[in-house]
Design a protein around this motif. Structure first.
Motif, PDB file in Angstrom:
ATOM      1  N   ASP A  85      14.015   4.430 -12.382  1.00  0.00           N
ATOM      2  CA  ASP A  85      14.376   4.729 -13.921  1.00  0.00           C
ATOM      3  C   ASP A  85      14.650   3.237 -14.747  1.00  0.00           C
ATOM      4  OD1 ASP A  85      14.542   6.461 -15.680  1.00  0.00           O
ATOM      5  OD2 ASP A  85      16.584   6.468 -15.823  1.00  0.00           O
ATOM      6  N   GLN A  86      14.961   2.310 -13.819  1.00  0.00           N
ATOM      7  CA  GLN A  86      15.240   0.927 -14.646  1.00  0.00           C
ATOM      8  C   GLN A  86      13.937   0.506 -14.899  1.00  0.00           C
ATOM      9  OE1 GLN A  86      17.413  -1.209 -11.600  1.00  0.00           O
ATOM     10  NE2 GLN A  86      19.196  -0.138 -11.817  1.00  0.00           N
ATOM     11  N   VAL A  87      12.717   0.766 -14.428  1.00  0.00           N
ATOM     12  CA  VAL A  87      11.445   0.046 -14.578  1.00  0.00           C
ATOM     13  C   VAL A  87      10.576   0.839 -15.255  1.00  0.00           C
ATOM     14  CG1 VAL A  87      11.761  -1.748 -12.907  1.00  0.00           C
ATOM     15  CG2 VAL A  87      10.745   0.362 -12.298  1.00  0.00           C
ATOM     16  N   TYR A  88      10.750   2.209 -15.012  1.00  0.00           N
ATOM     17  CA  TYR A  88       9.847   3.290 -15.450  1.00  0.00           C
ATOM     18  C   TYR A  88      10.447   4.438 -16.248  1.00  0.00           C
ATOM     19  CZ  TYR A  88       5.970   7.036 -15.241  1.00  0.00           C
ATOM     20  OH  TYR A  88       5.233   7.917 -15.526  1.00  0.00           O
ATOM     21  N   PRO A  89       9.917   4.927 -17.516  1.00  0.00           N
ATOM     22  CA  PRO A  89      10.501   6.101 -18.232  1.00  0.00           C
ATOM     23  C   PRO A  89      10.868   7.276 -17.358  1.00  0.00           C
ATOM     24  CG  PRO A  89       8.545   5.687 -19.025  1.00  0.00           C
ATOM     25  CD  PRO A  89       8.733   4.624 -18.023  1.00  0.00           C
ATOM     26  N   LEU A  90      11.323   7.233 -16.089  1.00  0.00           N
ATOM     27  CA  LEU A  90      11.377   8.408 -15.489  1.00  0.00           C
ATOM     28  C   LEU A  90      12.196   9.750 -15.885  1.00  0.00           C
ATOM     29  CD1 LEU A  90      10.768   9.522 -12.538  1.00  0.00           C
ATOM     30  CD2 LEU A  90      12.622   9.019 -11.703  1.00  0.00           C
ATOM     31  N   VAL A 131       0.943  -1.427   0.068  1.00  0.00           N
ATOM     32  CA  VAL A 131       0.247  -0.008  -0.030  1.00  0.00           C
ATOM     33  C   VAL A 131       0.944   1.216   0.139  1.00  0.00           C
ATOM     34  CG1 VAL A 131      -1.775   1.498   1.344  1.00  0.00           C
ATOM     35  CG2 VAL A 131      -2.279  -1.125   0.948  1.00  0.00           C
ATOM     36  N   HIS A 132       1.769   1.335   1.076  1.00  0.00           N
ATOM     37  CA  HIS A 132       2.459   2.527   1.116  1.00  0.00           C
ATOM     38  C   HIS A 132       3.600   2.442   0.186  1.00  0.00           C
ATOM     39  CE1 HIS A 132       0.576   2.108   4.888  1.00  0.00           C
ATOM     40  NE2 HIS A 132       0.523   3.540   5.033  1.00  0.00           N
ATOM     41  N   PRO A 133       3.786   3.534  -0.820  1.00  0.00           N
ATOM     42  CA  PRO A 133       4.947   3.503  -1.621  1.00  0.00           C
ATOM     43  C   PRO A 133       6.178   3.734  -1.113  1.00  0.00           C
ATOM     44  CG  PRO A 133       3.380   5.156  -2.431  1.00  0.00           C
ATOM     45  CD  PRO A 133       3.089   4.683  -1.039  1.00  0.00           C
ATOM     46  N   ARG A 134       7.365   2.935  -1.567  1.00  0.00           N
ATOM     47  CA  ARG A 134       8.828   3.295  -1.332  1.00  0.00           C
ATOM     48  C   ARG A 134       9.192   4.694  -1.942  1.00  0.00           C
ATOM     49  NH1 ARG A 134       9.769  -2.469  -3.183  1.00  0.00           N
ATOM     50  NH2 ARG A 134      10.334  -1.296  -5.123  1.00  0.00           N
ATOM     51  N   GLY A 135      10.522   5.104  -1.778  1.00  0.00           N
ATOM     52  CA  GLY A 135      10.895   6.065  -2.307  1.00  0.00           C
ATOM     53  C   GLY A 135      10.828   6.008  -4.012  1.00  0.00           C
ATOM     54  N   ASP A 136      11.284   4.843  -4.625  1.00  0.00           N
ATOM     55  CA  ASP A 136      11.186   4.997  -6.085  1.00  0.00           C
ATOM     56  C   ASP A 136       9.543   5.013  -6.678  1.00  0.00           C
ATOM     57  OD1 ASP A 136      11.041   2.362  -4.535  1.00  0.00           O
ATOM     58  OD2 ASP A 136      11.055   1.362  -6.493  1.00  0.00           O
ATOM     59  N   GLY A 137       8.687   4.387  -5.551  1.00  0.00           N
ATOM     60  CA  GLY A 137       7.185   4.213  -5.921  1.00  0.00           C
ATOM     61  C   GLY A 137       6.713   5.886  -5.914  1.00  0.00           C
ATOM     62  N   HIS A 138       7.103   6.697  -5.140  1.00  0.00           N
ATOM     63  CA  HIS A 138       6.844   8.181  -5.002  1.00  0.00           C
ATOM     64  C   HIS A 138       7.299   8.819  -6.193  1.00  0.00           C
ATOM     65  CE1 HIS A 138       4.952   8.795  -0.924  1.00  0.00           C
ATOM     66  NE2 HIS A 138       5.950   7.939  -0.355  1.00  0.00           N
ATOM     67  N   LEU A 139       8.355   8.554  -6.811  1.00  0.00           N
ATOM     68  CA  LEU A 139       8.713   9.230  -8.056  1.00  0.00           C
ATOM     69  C   LEU A 139       7.902   8.875  -9.086  1.00  0.00           C
ATOM     70  CD1 LEU A 139      12.676   9.020  -7.442  1.00  0.00           C
ATOM     71  CD2 LEU A 139      11.375  10.949  -7.354  1.00  0.00           C
ATOM     72  N   ILE A 140       7.653   7.513  -9.283  1.00  0.00           N
ATOM     73  CA  ILE A 140       6.909   6.948 -10.398  1.00  0.00           C
ATOM     74  C   ILE A 140       5.544   7.712 -10.177  1.00  0.00           C
ATOM     75  CG2 ILE A 140       5.502   5.083 -11.334  1.00  0.00           C
ATOM     76  CD1 ILE A 140       8.037   3.510 -10.275  1.00  0.00           C
ATOM     77  N   ILE A 141       4.732   7.947  -8.897  1.00  0.00           N
ATOM     78  CA  ILE A 141       3.634   8.538  -8.746  1.00  0.00           C
ATOM     79  C   ILE A 141       3.571   9.995  -9.066  1.00  0.00           C
ATOM     80  CG2 ILE A 141       1.856   9.227  -7.226  1.00  0.00           C
ATOM     81  CD1 ILE A 141       2.308   6.698  -5.758  1.00  0.00           C
ATOM     82  N   MET A 142       4.960  10.711  -8.722  1.00  0.00           N
ATOM     83  CA  MET A 142       5.093  12.014  -9.076  1.00  0.00           C
ATOM     84  C   MET A 142       4.861  12.161 -10.604  1.00  0.00           C
ATOM     85  SD  MET A 142       7.884  14.137 -10.452  1.00  0.00           S
ATOM     86  CE  MET A 142       9.340  12.937 -10.132  1.00  0.00           C
ATOM     87  N   ALA A 143       5.783  11.347 -11.428  1.00  0.00           N
ATOM     88  CA  ALA A 143       5.853  11.302 -12.904  1.00  0.00           C
ATOM     89  C   ALA A 143       4.428  11.311 -13.438  1.00  0.00           C
ATOM     90  CB  ALA A 143       6.790  10.357 -13.318  1.00  0.00           C
ATOM     91  N   GLU A 144       3.755  10.274 -12.890  1.00  0.00           N
ATOM     92  CA  GLU A 144       2.264  10.337 -13.637  1.00  0.00           C
ATOM     93  C   GLU A 144       1.376  11.506 -13.442  1.00  0.00           C
ATOM     94  OE1 GLU A 144       0.887   8.172 -15.646  1.00  0.00           O
ATOM     95  OE2 GLU A 144       2.641   6.860 -15.743  1.00  0.00           O
ATOM     96  N   LEU A 145       1.624  12.077 -11.928  1.00  0.00           N
ATOM     97  CA  LEU A 145       0.873  13.320 -12.138  1.00  0.00           C
ATOM     98  C   LEU A 145       1.269  14.542 -12.675  1.00  0.00           C
ATOM     99  CD1 LEU A 145       0.872  13.292  -7.954  1.00  0.00           C
ATOM    100  CD2 LEU A 145      -1.282  12.991  -9.506  1.00  0.00           C
ATOM    101  N   LEU A 146       2.604  14.366 -13.008  1.00  0.00           N
ATOM    102  CA  LEU A 146       3.021  15.815 -13.763  1.00  0.00           C
ATOM    103  C   LEU A 146       2.707  15.176 -15.416  1.00  0.00           C
ATOM    104  CD1 LEU A 146       6.647  16.430 -12.348  1.00  0.00           C
ATOM    105  CD2 LEU A 146       4.543  17.563 -11.954  1.00  0.00           C
ATOM    106  N   LYS A 147       2.706  14.396 -15.721  1.00  0.00           N
ATOM    107  CA  LYS A 147       2.329  13.922 -17.091  1.00  0.00           C
ATOM    108  C   LYS A 147       0.916  14.506 -17.159  1.00  0.00           C
ATOM    109  CE  LYS A 147       2.620   9.676 -18.254  1.00  0.00           C
ATOM    110  NZ  LYS A 147       3.130   8.285 -18.751  1.00  0.00           N
TER     111      LYS A 147
END
Length: 248
Positions: free
Chosen positions: A82-87, A24-40
């Motif tokens: 960045d290894q699993v998502y086009p951050l 449920v709770h995102p890790r640090g990398d998860g927060h970055l992926i969520i941030m990227a989706e929001l900005l997009k």
């Protein structure tokens, strides 16, 4: 967020950007992926700076580059995401394009310090200097560290609010430190006796309250200092006099 992140999780299979204990709770990398989706979703583009230059056949190019924004700091969490998502391609592109360089390999220097070597073809295609150890990248890492200090202060202050809210539910006077601690301690013991899952959570929060409540003024001042530092770092992205050189 639900649709793109669900598709991402299905596509990646074994990778999970959340805490594996609860998913449920995102890790640090998860927060970055969520941030990227929001900005997009907000229509933000990945490109925030860069330059397009013509070397005109010269093997040495000097120019002044004053970025209006800082790159995103490349931390360990960033590398994992960045290894699993086009951050990088979503939020962090600062492309330096140099056309018409003679064939060869060139050193790229910022403020007289080499940050990488690239061929004429790589410069023609574009080099993403957001990922290089430039003065701007150093400042971005400094801003990231200050943001961690801000987060730490906010989390500690939030714990004070949480514990006092629980104490009020138990009939305590929120302005009476000893009463708050006593009422919440009794509440924690009841949760333990009932084998409730959040007993240890509230016990930890109470320990944080006991430590930090007497230092609340200092923590609030630390929060304000961090906010001011972030504002100063963001107000003028070009902290350094960045003169860039390409040397054959």
């Amino acid at each position: 967020l639900h649709r793109p992140l669900t598709a991402f999780v299905k596509r990646e299979g074994a990778y999970c950007f959340c805490n594996p204990n609860d998913r449920v709770h995102p890790r640090g990398d998860g927060h970055l992926i969520i941030m990227a989706e929001l900005l997009k979703a907000m229509g933000e583009t990945a490109d925030f700076g860069g330059a397009d230059l013509d070397a005109k056949g010269e093997t040495k190019v000097e120019f002044r580059y004053e970025p209006k924004a800082l790159p995103f700091p490349v931390t360990e969490d960033y590398r994992i995401a960045d290894q699993v998502y086009p951050l990088t391609e979503t939020v962090n592109r600062e492309m330096l394009v140099i056309r018409n360089l003679p064939p060869g390999c060139y050193a790229l220097c910022f403020d007289g310090r080499e940050v990488g070597r690239f061929t004429d073809g790589e410069f023609r295609a574009g080099v993403n200097i957001a990922l290089l150890p430039t003065p701007s990248a150093s400042r971005a890492l400094e801003a990231w560290q200050v943001s961690r200090e801000l987060l730490n202060a906010q989390q500690r202050l939030r714990t004070l609010v949480l514990v006092e809210a629980v104490a009020i539910e138990q009939g305590a006077d929120r302005n009476d430190y000893d009463d708050v601690c006593a009422k919440v301690a009794c509440h924690v013991e009841r949760l333990k006796a009932e084998k409730r899952p959040y007993a240890t959570y509230y016990e930890g929060k109470l320990e944080g309250y006991r430590t930090d409540k007497p230092r609340e003024k200092d923590i609030r001042e630390a929060e304000e200092r961090a906010r001011a530092s972030l504002s100063a770092l963001g107000a003028d992205a070009c902290l350094h006099d960045e003169a860039h050189r390409l040397l054959h």
